[in-house]
Design a protein around this motif. Structure first.
Motif, mmCIF file in Angstrom:
data_model
loop_
_atom_site.group_PDB
_atom_site.id
_atom_site.type_symbol
_atom_site.label_atom_id
_atom_site.label_comp_id
_atom_site.label_asym_id
_atom_site.label_seq_id
_atom_site.Cartn_x
_atom_site.Cartn_y
_atom_site.Cartn_z
ATOM 1 N N LYS A 155 0.738 -1.258 -0.413
ATOM 2 C CA LYS A 155 -0.112 0.358 0.239
ATOM 3 C C LYS A 155 1.334 1.104 -0.185
ATOM 4 C CE LYS A 155 -4.413 -1.586 0.120
ATOM 5 N NZ LYS A 155 -4.806 -1.763 -0.653
ATOM 6 N N THR B 246 0.705 5.689 0.729
ATOM 7 C CA THR B 246 0.221 6.621 0.781
ATOM 8 C C THR B 246 1.010 7.522 1.176
ATOM 9 O OG1 THR B 246 -1.798 7.521 2.739
ATOM 10 C CG2 THR B 246 0.200 6.506 3.678
ATOM 11 N N PHE C 279 -3.437 4.831 6.467
ATOM 12 C CA PHE C 279 -3.301 3.160 5.200
ATOM 13 C C PHE C 279 -4.640 2.290 5.636
ATOM 14 C CE2 PHE C 279 1.512 3.615 5.786
ATOM 15 C CZ PHE C 279 1.933 3.946 4.558
ATOM 16 N N ILE D 187 -6.395 -1.077 5.233
ATOM 17 C CA ILE D 187 -5.983 -2.900 4.633
ATOM 18 C C ILE D 187 -7.135 -2.643 4.226
ATOM 19 C CG2 ILE D 187 -4.406 -4.620 4.965
ATOM 20 C CD1 ILE D 187 -3.210 -2.176 4.799
ATOM 21 N N GLY E 249 -2.487 4.936 -5.648
ATOM 22 C CA GLY E 249 -2.148 5.371 -4.326
ATOM 23 C C GLY E 249 -1.974 6.621 -5.339
#
Length: 562
Positions: free
Chosen positions: A263, A265, A275, A277, A452
């Motif tokens: 991920k 950010t 984040f 998830i 992202g």
């Protein structure tokens, strides 16, 4: 993708993110409460406490707000001795807790809450009393009781008339290891139920009160976001030198493994980041790092998960056990020890995650290296097989780039995003000495990729054969931590005594014959087989749950094993 299309895509993502962020802070989501039911209120160390969770609200019965619930066991010093996350699907979840021998005999609380519930003005949460008995302690508090009585719940017990219609057993008495067949009648209301079949041993406990959090007003200033689409992980970066910029720094999170999570950010002006998830894995090791050229100038920290205020918890009186119950406790403890000896032959099965695709699939080109001539080093493998890539230095560090001659890439001077088993590698020197024969595959995204808040100049995903590269990789700029992850879904072990079955020669000292959570009953009749154990005595079938209209139902029926 051209520059104009990339800008339009980013603008659209910004609009969607702003809308969803505003929606998550909107108090019109309403409040929610939790109800937790367990397989027993008295549990011995070495046994497992099973739980069924219902997340509720007034509008839809089963809450559609939170996807994550928190379950904790609290001792009488108001200390948390166990904490886990439970995934909720349409307001329903289940979990379990193996009681370790490190816990002492006493009264405990099982509490449950969601992040959204912590915004209630009274900080409400579900709480339930239960008793843990550690039979290995030298001194257990005893109260001499000259009479042996059934607990109130079983006094003058008769099977409720409805149970004879709704819970149909093919027999009333079974021999050891005999197959039993339970039929749940189709006249049961549609809803979600759980089935609990266990031995009745009449070990009394103190009163097992349940306190369900009430619907109260949300605070005007929302402090904790609801986990409406998965787990929320918060953290922050801190500068090592004064006057360092904290804003708009790219942070990445990796949970490496077979079904890895990656991920990205970015930080706000205070260095904080969040984040989301939304993917299930069985792994909890987490790696967080700045994806910036000056990352060595910052440190990273992860916030603790929010918890309710436990200062007002009130516990029952000290646990007391009558001498009349010692034999029952000893027999049950012996049975538990025998079952644990054969644990490896009676393991529960983990349910594999449904979504196993990686974020860049199916747009990548994948090289399964065993299909090619093998090369000893990583560099030779890239040069000879993965023709889309090239080596260049970035800030005096060897890096992987897409080949400029083929793609004429000028959008970014940065190298490709390199992942090994899902872990971002910003210094590929570590790969030069890695045994290339241990690499299973290399996947390449051969164009700029928006993921992202950042556009990566291509992606290289390397999968090793053992999926364990993270265990040998060291980088002082990476924060390695263990995240609290939701319990994986399980299929609980059930013996099947068929001919030539390997379990026929293994002792069966189960007190808990069956635990089936999340039974979604429809208008059809359901047949559930189970097997008697080697322990004779009285057993009880409990079918409990919630109907789609919000009514709690509870049916019980008894039978014998001789």
């Amino acid at each position: 993708m051209g520059k104009l299309n990339i800008r339009l895509a980013l603008l659209l993502l910004l609009v969607i993110f702003t809308y969803k962020s505003n929606a998550q802070n909107n108090v019109t989501l309403g409040t929610e409460t939790l109800l937790v039911k367990t397989n027993t209120s008295v549990v011995l160390t070495g046994e497992t406490l099973y739980c069924q969770l219902y997340c509720l609200n007034k509008t839809t019965v089963f809450s559609d707000i939170s996807e994550i619930a928190y379950l904790e066991v609290i001792n009488d010093h108001r200390e948390s001795v166990f904490k886990t996350k439970i995934s909720l699907k349409n307001g329903i979840g289940s979990g379990d807790y193996f009681i370790p021998t490190t816990l002492t005999t006493g009264n405990y609380k099982l509490i449950a809450y969601t992040n959204w519930m912590l915004n209630n003005s009274q900080n409400n949460f579900f709480e339930k009393d239960f008793t843990i008995i550690n039979p290995f302690e030298e001194h257990i508090n005893m109260v001499i009781d000259s009479t042996s009585k059934k607990p109130e719940a079983y006094k003058n017990e008769t099977e409720n008339a409805s149970a004879n219609i709704l819970l149909n057993l093919n027999k009333e008495k079974y021999s050891k290891r005999e197959k039993a067949t339970l039929v749940l009648a189709k006249i049961l209301d549609r809803g979600n139920y759980f089935l609990n079949i266990r031995k009745i041993d009449f070990i009394p406990a103190n009163s097992t009160n349940e306190t369900i959090a009430t619907d109260v007003n949300l605070k005007q200033n929302i402090q904790v976001l609801p986990e409406t689409r998965g787990e929320i992980i918060n953290g922050y970066i801190s500068p090592k030198t004064a006057n360092s910029d904290l804003n708009n720094k790219i942070v990445t999170l990796s949970v490496p493994g077979k079904n890895f999570i990656f991920k990205t950010t970015k930080t706000n002006s205070n260095g904080k980041f969040t984040f989301l998830i939304d993917k299930q894995t069985h792994d909890s090791d987490c790696y967080v790092q700045l994806s910036e050229s000056d990352r060595e100038n910052y440190t990273i920290a992860i916030d603790k998960t929010p918890s309710p205020d436990l200062s007002n918890l009130v516990f029952s009186n000290k646990t007391s056990i009558s001498n009349k119950n010692l034999k029952a406790i000893q027999e049950r403890s012996l049975a538990t020890q025998v079952e644990n000896v054969y644990f490896s032959q009676k393991k529960d099965s983990l349910v594999e995650a449904v979504n196993t695709d990686f974020f860049f699939q199916p747009t990548e080109k994948k090289y399964n290296l065993d299909s090619f001539e093998r090369f000893r080093t990583f560099k030779e493998t890239i040069i000879e097989i993965v023709t889309e890539l090239n080596f260049k230095d970035y800030n005096q560090v060897p890096s992987l780039y897409l080949r400029d001659t083929k793609y004429n890439i000028t959008q970014s001077p940065e190298p490709c995003l390199v992942l090994v088993d899902g872990l971002q590698i910003q210094d590929i020197n570590a790969l030069f000495n890695y045994n290339a024969y241990q690499i299973e595959s290399i996947s390449v995204i051969d164009r700029p990729y928006c993921y992202g808040p950042k556009i990566f100049n291509g992606i290289v995903s390397i999968i090793t054969k053992n999926k364990d590269f993270a265990t040998i990789y060291t980088d002082k700029n990476i924060l390695k931590t263990t995240m609290l992850r939701p319990e994986p879904a399980k299929v609980y072990f059930e013996p099947k005594y068929e001919t030539s079955n390997t379990h026929n020669r293994i002792p069966d000292y189960r007190y808990q014959l069956l635990w089936k959570p999340n039974l979604a009953l429809t208008s059809n009749e359901i047949t559930i087989p189970f097997y008697a154990s080697d322990i004779s005595g009285d057993y009880e079938i409990l079918l409990e749950g919630l109907t789609e209209t919000g009514n709690y139902v509870h049916f019980y029926k008894t039978f014998k094993i001789e």
